[in-house]
Write a protein that holds these residues in place. Sequence first.
Motif, PDB file in Angstrom:
ATOM      1  N   ASP A   1       0.947  -1.177  -0.034  1.00 53.32           N
ATOM      2  CA  ASP A   1      -0.272  -0.034  -0.183  1.00 53.32           C
ATOM      3  C   ASP A   1       0.790   1.010  -0.123  1.00 53.32           C
ATOM      4  N   SER A   2       0.119   2.379  -0.598  1.00 53.76           N
ATOM      5  CA  SER A   2       0.885   3.539  -0.629  1.00 53.76           C
ATOM      6  C   SER A   2       0.711   4.188   0.906  1.00 53.76           C
ATOM      7  N   PRO A   3       1.448   5.056   1.535  1.00 54.95           N
ATOM      8  CA  PRO A   3       1.430   5.263   2.928  1.00 54.95           C
ATOM      9  C   PRO A   3       0.193   6.081   3.044  1.00 54.95           C
ATOM     10  N   TYR A   4      -0.283   6.894   2.045  1.00 58.53           N
ATOM     11  CA  TYR A   4      -1.435   7.731   2.435  1.00 58.53           C
ATOM     12  C   TYR A   4      -2.918   6.929   2.081  1.00 58.53           C
ATOM     13  N   LYS A   5      -2.945   5.736   1.603  1.00 56.45           N
ATOM     14  CA  LYS A   5      -3.709   5.112   1.298  1.00 56.45           C
ATOM     15  C   LYS A   5      -4.976   4.802   2.481  1.00 56.45           C
ATOM     16  N   GLY A   6      -6.074   5.449   2.094  1.00 53.62           N
ATOM     17  CA  GLY A   6      -7.536   5.283   3.136  1.00 53.62           C
ATOM     18  C   GLY A   6      -7.029   6.323   4.211  1.00 53.62           C
ATOM     19  N   GLN A   7      -6.349   7.555   3.944  1.00 51.25           N
ATOM     20  CA  GLN A   7      -5.764   8.358   4.978  1.00 51.25           C
ATOM     21  C   GLN A   7      -6.297   9.748   4.643  1.00 51.25           C
TER      22      GLN A   7
ATOM     23  N   ILE B   1      10.447  10.530  -1.724  1.00 50.82           N
ATOM     24  CA  ILE B   1       8.957  11.195  -2.004  1.00 50.82           C
ATOM     25  C   ILE B   1       8.687  11.565  -0.859  1.00 50.82           C
ATOM     26  N   GLN B   2       8.325  13.020  -0.749  1.00 50.60           N
ATOM     27  CA  GLN B   2       7.921  13.844   0.431  1.00 50.60           C
ATOM     28  C   GLN B   2       6.258  14.227   0.208  1.00 50.60           C
ATOM     29  N   TYR B   3       5.596  14.135   1.248  1.00 48.27           N
ATOM     30  CA  TYR B   3       4.076  14.617   1.287  1.00 48.27           C
ATOM     31  C   TYR B   3       4.293  15.771   2.161  1.00 48.27           C
ATOM     32  N   PRO B   4       4.156  17.076   1.840  1.00 52.48           N
ATOM     33  CA  PRO B   4       4.230  18.094   2.531  1.00 52.48           C
ATOM     34  C   PRO B   4       3.079  18.138   3.599  1.00 52.48           C
ATOM     35  N   GLY B   5       3.725  18.439   4.908  1.00 56.40           N
ATOM     36  CA  GLY B   5       2.655  18.562   6.020  1.00 56.40           C
ATOM     37  C   GLY B   5       2.612  17.069   6.714  1.00 56.40           C
ATOM     38  N   GLU B   6       3.005  16.229   6.126  1.00 56.93           N
ATOM     39  CA  GLU B   6       2.912  14.655   6.331  1.00 56.93           C
ATOM     40  C   GLU B   6       3.939  13.796   6.639  1.00 56.93           C
ATOM     41  N   GLU B   7       5.117  14.309   7.493  1.00 56.57           N
ATOM     42  CA  GLU B   7       6.482  13.721   7.402  1.00 56.57           C
ATOM     43  C   GLU B   7       6.370  12.180   7.392  1.00 56.57           C
ATOM     44  N   GLY B   8       5.301  11.563   8.157  1.00 55.20           N
ATOM     45  CA  GLY B   8       5.253  10.171   8.463  1.00 55.20           C
ATOM     46  C   GLY B   8       5.016   9.347   7.134  1.00 55.20           C
ATOM     47  N   TRP B   9       4.673  10.128   6.442  1.00 59.43           N
ATOM     48  CA  TRP B   9       4.289   9.182   4.679  1.00 59.43           C
ATOM     49  C   TRP B   9       5.760   9.220   4.015  1.00 59.43           C
ATOM     50  N   SER B  10       6.991   9.806   4.350  1.00 57.87           N
ATOM     51  CA  SER B  10       7.766   9.884   3.371  1.00 57.87           C
ATOM     52  C   SER B  10       8.464   8.626   3.056  1.00 57.87           C
TER      53      SER B  10
END
Length: 498
Positions: free
Chosen positions: A236-242, A422-431
């Motif tokens: 899964d991608s780290p943001y899936k379902g988030q 890969i970074q997700y601005p504002g969501e450090e835990g998803w990097s």
Amino acid sequence: MKTFLTNLLLLTGSFAVAQQEKPVAGPRQARPNIILIYTDDQRFDALSVVQKEQGDKARFPWFTTPNLDRLASEGVRFRNAFVINSLCSPSRSTMLNGRYNHLNGIANNHTGLTDTTVTYATELHKAGYRTAFFGKWHMGKETGKRPGFEYSASFVGQGQYFDCPIEINGKPEPSTGWVDDVSTTNAIDYIRQHKGETFLVTLAFKSGHGPFQPPIRHKDTFADVKLTKPATENLDSPYKGQIETPRRQNGNGGQNAAQNTNTGKSWTENNEQKIRNYFGAIKGVDENVGRVLRTLDSLKLDENTVVIFSSDNGFFFGEHGLGDKRAAYEESIRIPLLVRYPARFPKGKKIDKIVLNLDNAPTLLDLAGIQAPASFQGKSWVPLIEEKAKDWRTSFLYEYFYETPFNTPTIKAIRTETGKLIQYPGEEGWSELYDLSKDPNETTNLYQSAGGEKLKKQLLGELSKQEKATGYVNPDYADARPVDEKGQYKRPVKEVIP
């Protein structure tokens, strides 16, 4: 005698000035015709030449594209071509004006490009080219004659696969048949009409955008082929379902494959017919490319015509449990890129340097011997083909901006020849961090691991460097993020079953 010498000097001087001002395409005197062809959502491996090259690792070995393979064998194939934003309108605008989407005004799929933006078409037209656009424009639902082109036969927004109304210079007219066949016929008619002039033709296909509808002749072409699941289907991608979104996500255009948990089937099993239809549509594209090549042969225009084939972005078929594109994984950001120019380029050449859709506009001008405007941020890849390139890029910035109502977050990534951050601005835990030299399928996220520290430090530095070089900002014309009071993406409400 004095008068004769004076006239001779004037004539000689005028000739010298004319020679200096005349645009010259490399060592050839005649400027080439240019045909730019691109598809929608075509994966880099949706070519039989790539499937053959992948051998036992090929996922679609049954897929054949003889006409595109012909382009590869008679020209140049770039094996590491990428987009800087894997979304239709942003990518198409970048191909036109050679600028990153954080600067060019198009950060989503619902914004038009009706202004006087400088594009490869405006510059080629000023230099004396006949310029024409056929097929899918897709800058939001923009109507009218396509800006920068003196002639256009195009449809509005996504159009439709069958019997699609076509705007001829902005005036709607009915059409009959599969839309990419129609667009190809229109382009061929234009080429025949202007065979004695120097022309630029852009032919943009609807295929293979969903919902996938192949031409009738290919409705069942791949009905019985064996489909292979991707190796990363269960990752899964780290943001899936988030991220909270009102849009129902599905295997056709959505990001999540949540329905798989309900049926007990894999992503591939749930979407088998869609995959078959997708490749049926791309098969139709291959045939239409063949029609264009045969037209050039019959008119004896093949030697001095550049034919470029590419796509606006890639597409997921279950990799990381995803459909659609947008995310920064390889299947989404890598695209095919083929170019043939018999009068100047070698046959069968393969290039592994990183090239971008950002490079299309400056390359087209370079081919015509025209100086690229300062606004263009890409680089012509002609010197790569001719082995004259110096200090070519070894990395690039990838960006994606949250678009309502999809559930892919804003993305900022750096991709080098051997690694990806890969970074997700504002969501450090998803990097995410991947060593592509050892892990090309992006299966092991090294971001939080001790073993990834050296690579992380290197790529963070490269990301900062590329942000400065490209003038990166989160543009005010990007859609607003669905954030909570802490500035994080709103999470879906989880139903608690007692």
